[in-house]
Every structure is written in C-alpha cells, then in structure tokens.
Design an enzyme around this catalytic site. Structure first.
Site, PDB file in Angstrom:
ATOM      1  N   ASP A   1      26.076  33.437 -28.911  1.00  0.00           N
ATOM      2  CA  ASP A   1      25.414  32.505 -29.839  1.00  0.00           C
ATOM      3  C   ASP A   1      23.938  32.825 -30.060  1.00  0.00           C
ATOM      4  OD1 ASP A   1      27.759  30.974 -29.908  1.00  0.00           O
ATOM      5  OD2 ASP A   1      27.093  29.643 -28.300  1.00  0.00           O
TER       6      ASP A   1
ATOM      7  N   LYS B   1      22.744  24.132 -31.678  1.00  0.00           N
ATOM      8  CA  LYS B   1      23.735  24.433 -32.731  1.00  0.00           C
ATOM      9  C   LYS B   1      24.989  23.603 -32.515  1.00  0.00           C
ATOM     10  CE  LYS B   1      27.034  26.631 -30.353  1.00  0.00           C
ATOM     11  NZ  LYS B   1      28.292  26.073 -30.096  1.00  0.00           N
TER      12      LYS B   1
HETATM   13  O1  C5P Z   1      28.705  35.152 -24.927  1.00  0.00           O
HETATM   14  P1  C5P Z   1      28.528  34.119 -23.879  1.00  0.00           P
HETATM   15  O2  C5P Z   1      27.893  34.692 -22.628  1.00  0.00           O
HETATM   16  O3  C5P Z   1      27.803  32.896 -24.336  1.00  0.00           O
HETATM   17  O4  C5P Z   1      29.977  33.654 -23.481  1.00  0.00           O
HETATM   18  C1  C5P Z   1      30.237  32.889 -22.326  1.00  0.00           C
HETATM   19  C2  C5P Z   1      31.713  32.965 -22.001  1.00  0.00           C
HETATM   20  O5  C5P Z   1      32.466  32.269 -22.998  1.00  0.00           O
HETATM   21  C3  C5P Z   1      32.303  34.361 -21.984  1.00  0.00           C
HETATM   22  O6  C5P Z   1      32.127  34.953 -20.718  1.00  0.00           O
HETATM   23  C4  C5P Z   1      33.760  34.086 -22.283  1.00  0.00           C
HETATM   24  O7  C5P Z   1      34.428  33.614 -21.136  1.00  0.00           O
HETATM   25  C5  C5P Z   1      33.683  32.927 -23.264  1.00  0.00           C
HETATM   26  N1  C5P Z   1      33.694  33.392 -24.665  1.00  0.00           N
HETATM   27  C6  C5P Z   1      34.879  33.871 -25.205  1.00  0.00           C
HETATM   28  N2  C5P Z   1      34.891  34.320 -26.490  1.00  0.00           N
HETATM   29  C7  C5P Z   1      33.783  34.268 -27.254  1.00  0.00           C
HETATM   30  C8  C5P Z   1      32.566  33.773 -26.740  1.00  0.00           C
HETATM   31  C9  C5P Z   1      32.572  33.336 -25.415  1.00  0.00           C
HETATM   32  O8  C5P Z   1      35.912  33.913 -24.519  1.00  0.00           O
HETATM   33  N3  C5P Z   1      33.841  34.692 -28.504  1.00  0.00           N
END
Ligand code: C5P
Length: 316
Positions: free
Chosen positions: A154, A27
């Site tokens: 995602d 993506k």
């Molecule tokens: O959701 P995911 O595990 O992919 O996110 C990885 C990291 O990216 C989270 O731990 C956070 O630090 C950051 N993040 C964020 N805000 C979001 C998505 C991700 O701060 N909306």
C-alpha cells in the site's frame, strides 16, 4: 563505491535546515478484489484505493544518527526500532540516494494500528517524503513510489493519494481521473486490531471450504459510480473480498455494520483487512448524524468523520 554524501558543511544547503513536517492520510479500499494466492505469498489484487482525511504527521530534523519517537495511537505498543516501517523507509531512501540515514524523526499518530487503514504504510510513505526533503535528495514522486513498493503493497498509493487503481499485489498504482467530488465517510475504529496476513489466510481457508462469497471481479461498476458523483450510486458498488474473512475472525463486526446502516449510512464495508468499518454518508450533515448514531450504539472504540479523496504524503 562512492562515498556517502554527508549532510554537513557546504552540502547542507542541499537539504532543509529546519524541521520538515509531512502529513499523510489513511486509505480505504472502495473495491478490494482479491485474486488467487501467488507463488510469492501475495494475492493478486484489483483494488480502488481512496485516501481519506485521517492523518499521521511525521516531523524530520537533522541528527547524527537515525532515531524515531512517537505520540498518539499505538504509543508503547509500536516498536520504534529497525523493524518499524519509518526506519526501514529512511534506510531504503538513504541506500537508494547514497546518503547517510541521519535524522531525528517524530511521529504523531492518529491512524490506528492494524486497523485496515494502512497506517504503517502511510508512515513509510511520510518517511520517504520527509527524508527526501530533509536530505535534499530531490527524488520524483514516481522514484519515491518505486522505493515504496519494496516496503509494502500500500505504500506507493500513499505517496500519491487521491483515488487510484491498484493492481499486482497493490503496488502498481494508476490515478482514477474523475471530476473532483468530495465523498463523506464515517469511520468506526475497533478496540483491537486484526492482522492483515491472518485475514488473507482466512479468506484462502473460506475459499477452499467453499464458504466465501463470490469474488468481486472487475472494478468497472465502481469506476462508473465515481463518475456519476451520486453517493447513492456509489453506495451500491462498494465491495471488499476480505470482508467475509474479517467477519469470520471478528463476528461482532456484523453488529458495527448493522448499526451504521441503522444510523442512516448509505452503505458500510470493512476497510481493507479490517477491523475498521467505513460508512458512506450522503453529505457532511448526514455523516455527523451517522457518527452520533454509531457512537450511541456502542459498537466500536471510536467514531471519526472524514472526507475523501485527499492528497498523499505532502510536506507542510
Ligand atoms: O505488502 P504488505 O507487507 O503490506 O503485506 C502484508 C501481508 O499481507 C503480506 O505478507 C501478505 O500476507 C498479505 N498480502 C497478500 N496479498 C497482497 C497484499 C498483502 O496476501 N496483495
């Protein structure tokens, strides 16, 4: 507690007996508006996701345990144990459906690690779709997306694919309904990845210091541009609030962005948390020219041409 359904004997007919092969795209975010840091450590997002034709492929076969092997991007670097999002996804689906998490999974990776293209999230989405078919658990896409949300922000989008609006921390996805248009992209992959949490932390730091750019805000202009189906209009509305952070952490990305535009791209942005840069081209022939220019500029490890939108994780 009900006994877990066992994929053997009579019940074997519920699932696939042969291998199940799932293809899942990478993506990009056409618009990545990052709001304030929430109490749960995530940022509120206002984003437009877009699935492009760079794919990972996950094959699931019946097995007596849960095991993962891989080839391609990140082999030898990516842990294949319980921390891997593929394994976590298989466990999450098995727990939800009340089946044993038994499968032999093999990942063929073309999406780079830590590239801002959601490669790990794509693999989790692929694992949900593949194991659902292998185990015959027959969940709907919406149910799979519900499980996906706990695996990463995602992951739900990669169950659906296409072009979609993402809100909340990115996990609340709704499709963008526009007449089908194929957009042409050139993707510049860097030598070394960037950490997503580090990019968000850097953006918070820049905002506190007052040196970040103004937040993007609404997706209206981008959504309007998608409806107009003119790449020159779309080019003017692409934006990413994390780009300043990625550039602060990796100043050389500015050279990559400049080289793409010098090679004839209509616009270039950092993809997600970077360091991959994506460039919009006017058409397929232009994309090839931009790719050739970027390759000869020597500003990245690899250049690939892609188109979008494409479907999310699918069997076959
Ligand atoms: O959701 P995911 O595990 O992919 O996110 C990885 C990291 O990216 C989270 O731990 C956070 O630090 C950051 N993040 C964020 N805000 C979001 C998505 C991700 O701060 N909306």
């Amino acid at each position: 507690m009900t006994e877990a359904w066992r994929p053997d004997g009579e019940d074997e007919r519920r699932g696939a007996s042969g291998p199940v092969k799932v293809r899942v795209p990478a993506k990009v975010n056409l618009h990545l508006g990052v709001g304030p840091l929430r109490r749960d450590g995530y940022h509120e997002l206002n984003t437009v996701y877009h699935a492009i034709s760079i794919y990972d492929e996950l094959t699931a076969r019946r097995g007596d345990t849960l095991a993962l092997t891989m080839e391609g991007e990140g082999t030898g670097e990516l842990a294949l144990d319980d921390t891997n999002l593929v394994i976590r996804a298989a466990h999450a689906l098995a727990g939800y459906a009340g089946v044993l998490p038994h499968a032999r999974l093999h990942l063929r990776k073309q999406i780079p690690l830590a590239g801002g293209l959601a490669g790990g999230s794509a693999d989790a989405a692929a694992a949900l779709v593949a194991c659902d078919a292998l185990w015959g658990t027959g969940l709907s896409r919406d149910e799979l997306a519900g499980i996906a949300a706990d695996l990463g922000s995602d992951v739900p989008f990669l169950i659906y694919g296409g072009t979609a609006l993402g809100t909340g921390r990115g996990e609340a996805v709704s499709p963008v309904l526009v007449r089908p248009t194929s957009w042409h992209w050139v993707v510049a992959i860097a030598d070394v990845g960037l950490s997503t949490p580090a990019a968000y932390r850097e953006l918070d730091r820049l905002r506190k210091a007052g040196t970040a750019g103004a937040p993007l805000g609404s997706t209206d202009a981008l959504l309007g541009a998608l409806r107009q189906r003119d790449p020159r209009v779309l080019a003017r509305t692409l934006g990413n609030d994390l780009q300043d952070a990625a550039l602060a952490m990796r100043p050389a990305l500015a050279d990559t962005l400049k080289a793409g535009e010098a090679a004839g791209a209509l616009a270039g942005i950092v993809s997600g948390s970077g360091p991959t840069c994506v460039f919009l081209a006017a058409d397929a022939a232009d994309a090839e020219r931009v790719a050739a220019g970027l390759t000869s500029a020597g500003v990245c490890r690899e250049v690939r041409v892609a188109h979008g939108p494409v479907a999310g994780a699918r069997v076959g």
